[in-house]
Write a protein that holds these residues in place. Sequence first.
Motif, PDB file in Angstrom:
ATOM      1  N   THR A 208      49.439  -6.342  49.420  1.00 13.17           N
ATOM      2  CA  THR A 208      48.344  -5.948  50.296  1.00 13.17           C
ATOM      3  C   THR A 208      48.875  -5.666  51.692  1.00 13.17           C
ATOM      4  OG1 THR A 208      47.863  -8.242  50.906  1.00 13.17           O
ATOM      5  CG2 THR A 208      46.632  -7.319  49.060  1.00 13.17           C
ATOM      6  N   VAL A 209      48.176  -4.800  52.383  1.00 11.96           N
ATOM      7  CA  VAL A 209      48.542  -4.468  53.751  1.00 11.96           C
ATOM      8  C   VAL A 209      47.268  -4.264  54.551  1.00 11.96           C
ATOM      9  CG1 VAL A 209      48.679  -1.974  53.373  1.00 11.96           C
ATOM     10  CG2 VAL A 209      50.047  -3.027  55.168  1.00 11.96           C
TER      11      VAL A 209
ATOM     12  N   ALA B 289      57.774   0.035  50.782  1.00 11.30           N
ATOM     13  CA  ALA B 289      57.066   0.130  52.062  1.00 11.30           C
ATOM     14  C   ALA B 289      55.620   0.500  51.791  1.00 11.30           C
ATOM     15  CB  ALA B 289      57.714   1.187  52.964  1.00 11.30           C
ATOM     16  N   MET B 290      54.769   0.156  52.737  1.00  9.09           N
ATOM     17  CA  MET B 290      53.371   0.564  52.692  1.00  9.09           C
ATOM     18  C   MET B 290      53.001   1.082  54.070  1.00  9.09           C
ATOM     19  SD  MET B 290      51.577  -2.442  50.390  1.00  9.09           S
ATOM     20  CE  MET B 290      50.106  -1.483  49.989  1.00  9.09           C
TER      21      MET B 290
ATOM     22  N   SER C 173      59.220  -3.608  53.162  1.00  5.64           N
ATOM     23  CA  SER C 173      59.192  -4.885  52.450  1.00  5.64           C
ATOM     24  C   SER C 173      59.843  -5.985  53.278  1.00  5.64           C
ATOM     25  CB  SER C 173      59.913  -4.745  51.105  1.00  5.64           C
ATOM     26  OG  SER C 173      61.235  -4.288  51.302  1.00  5.64           O
ATOM     27  N   GLY C 174      60.740  -5.604  54.162  1.00  4.41           N
ATOM     28  CA  GLY C 174      61.393  -6.578  55.022  1.00  4.41           C
ATOM     29  C   GLY C 174      60.606  -6.907  56.277  1.00  4.41           C
ATOM     30  N   GLY C 175      59.500  -6.182  56.492  1.00  5.10           N
ATOM     31  CA  GLY C 175      58.652  -6.476  57.635  1.00  5.10           C
ATOM     32  C   GLY C 175      58.853  -5.587  58.848  1.00  5.10           C
ATOM     33  N   SER C 176      59.742  -4.620  58.741  1.00  6.64           N
ATOM     34  CA  SER C 176      59.939  -3.696  59.867  1.00  6.64           C
ATOM     35  C   SER C 176      58.748  -2.758  59.977  1.00  6.64           C
ATOM     36  CB  SER C 176      61.219  -2.884  59.676  1.00  6.64           C
ATOM     37  OG  SER C 176      62.337  -3.727  59.666  1.00  6.64           O
TER      38      SER C 176
ATOM     39  N   ALA D 100      49.094   4.902  68.473  1.00  2.00           N
ATOM     40  CA  ALA D 100      48.660   3.640  67.881  1.00  2.00           C
ATOM     41  C   ALA D 100      49.334   2.425  68.526  1.00  2.00           C
ATOM     42  CB  ALA D 100      48.948   3.635  66.387  1.00  2.00           C
ATOM     43  N   LYS D 101      50.436   2.655  69.188  1.00  3.40           N
ATOM     44  CA  LYS D 101      51.177   1.537  69.780  1.00  3.40           C
ATOM     45  C   LYS D 101      50.328   0.803  70.813  1.00  3.40           C
ATOM     46  CE  LYS D 101      55.730   3.642  69.137  1.00  3.40           C
ATOM     47  NZ  LYS D 101      56.893   4.272  69.791  1.00  3.40           N
ATOM     48  N   GLY D 102      50.339  -0.510  70.696  1.00  3.46           N
ATOM     49  CA  GLY D 102      49.574  -1.336  71.629  1.00  3.46           C
ATOM     50  C   GLY D 102      48.113  -1.521  71.261  1.00  3.46           C
ATOM     51  N   ARG D 103      47.617  -0.710  70.325  1.00  3.76           N
ATOM     52  CA  ARG D 103      46.212  -0.833  69.914  1.00  3.76           C
ATOM     53  C   ARG D 103      46.073  -1.236  68.453  1.00  3.76           C
ATOM     54  NH1 ARG D 103      42.879   3.580  69.916  1.00  3.76           N
ATOM     55  NH2 ARG D 103      44.604   4.998  69.386  1.00  3.76           N
ATOM     56  N   PHE D 104      46.972  -0.741  67.605  1.00  6.72           N
ATOM     57  CA  PHE D 104      46.904  -1.002  66.164  1.00  6.72           C
ATOM     58  C   PHE D 104      48.038  -1.938  65.750  1.00  6.72           C
ATOM     59  CE2 PHE D 104      44.909   3.407  65.031  1.00  6.72           C
ATOM     60  CZ  PHE D 104      43.862   3.138  65.890  1.00  6.72           C
ATOM     61  N   THR D 105      47.764  -2.771  64.751  1.00  8.00           N
ATOM     62  CA  THR D 105      48.786  -3.652  64.204  1.00  8.00           C
ATOM     63  C   THR D 105      48.744  -3.589  62.686  1.00  8.00           C
ATOM     64  OG1 THR D 105      48.567  -5.170  66.076  1.00  8.00           O
ATOM     65  CG2 THR D 105      49.691  -5.991  64.109  1.00  8.00           C
ATOM     66  N   ILE D 106      49.892  -3.270  62.088  1.00  2.00           N
ATOM     67  CA  ILE D 106      49.997  -3.260  60.631  1.00  2.00           C
ATOM     68  C   ILE D 106      50.639  -4.574  60.208  1.00  2.00           C
ATOM     69  CG2 ILE D 106      52.253  -2.089  60.598  1.00  2.00           C
ATOM     70  CD1 ILE D 106      51.254  -0.616  58.050  1.00  2.00           C
ATOM     71  N   SER D 107      50.148  -5.138  59.111  1.00  2.29           N
ATOM     72  CA  SER D 107      50.706  -6.407  58.644  1.00  2.29           C
ATOM     73  C   SER D 107      50.542  -6.510  57.141  1.00  2.29           C
ATOM     74  CB  SER D 107      50.010  -7.594  59.328  1.00  2.29           C
ATOM     75  OG  SER D 107      48.631  -7.607  59.022  1.00  2.29           O
ATOM     76  N   LYS D 108      51.383  -7.354  56.552  1.00  2.04           N
ATOM     77  CA  LYS D 108      51.275  -7.613  55.127  1.00  2.04           C
ATOM     78  C   LYS D 108      50.369  -8.821  54.909  1.00  2.04           C
ATOM     79  CE  LYS D 108      55.774  -7.713  54.371  1.00  2.04           C
ATOM     80  NZ  LYS D 108      57.046  -7.802  53.594  1.00  2.04           N
ATOM     81  N   GLY D 109      49.585  -8.755  53.849  1.00  6.09           N
ATOM     82  CA  GLY D 109      48.687  -9.846  53.557  1.00  6.09           C
ATOM     83  C   GLY D 109      49.372 -10.970  52.806  1.00  6.09           C
TER      84      GLY D 109
END
Length: 122
Positions: free
Chosen positions: A77-78, A33-34, A53-56, A63-72
């Motif tokens: 990378t994240v 996880a990152m 690693s599975g995308g959860s 942060a909900k509704g304003r921030f988005t975490i994603s894998k590159g």
Amino acid sequence: QVQLVESGGGLVQAGGSLRLSCAASGSIFSINAMGWYRQAPGKQRELVATITSGGSTNYQDSAKGRFTISKGNAKNTVYLQMNSLKPEDTAVYYCKAEIVVPLLSPLPHDYWGQGTQVTVSS
């Protein structure tokens, strides 16, 4: 040796956006996880968002509704896309990764980046 390098911090006006990047490199077998954490002056470090690693994903309520975490697309990378920033988002933002290092241990260890400053002016 494992390194996490963050980038993308800076000064932005309230309501603006920033995108933080974190890249892990070195002797990495796998990353479980990152995530992103932040620490404001005089306060404890707090979780902002994590992704497995599975995308959860998991987010702090603010942060909900304003921030988005994603894998590159690039491996290990994240990103953290931050929109509608508020002055209370001002902090040093740290990237953390749960990494399994070959020949060290079958269990993951936490590795941290050096932090990147985010300042939101009112």
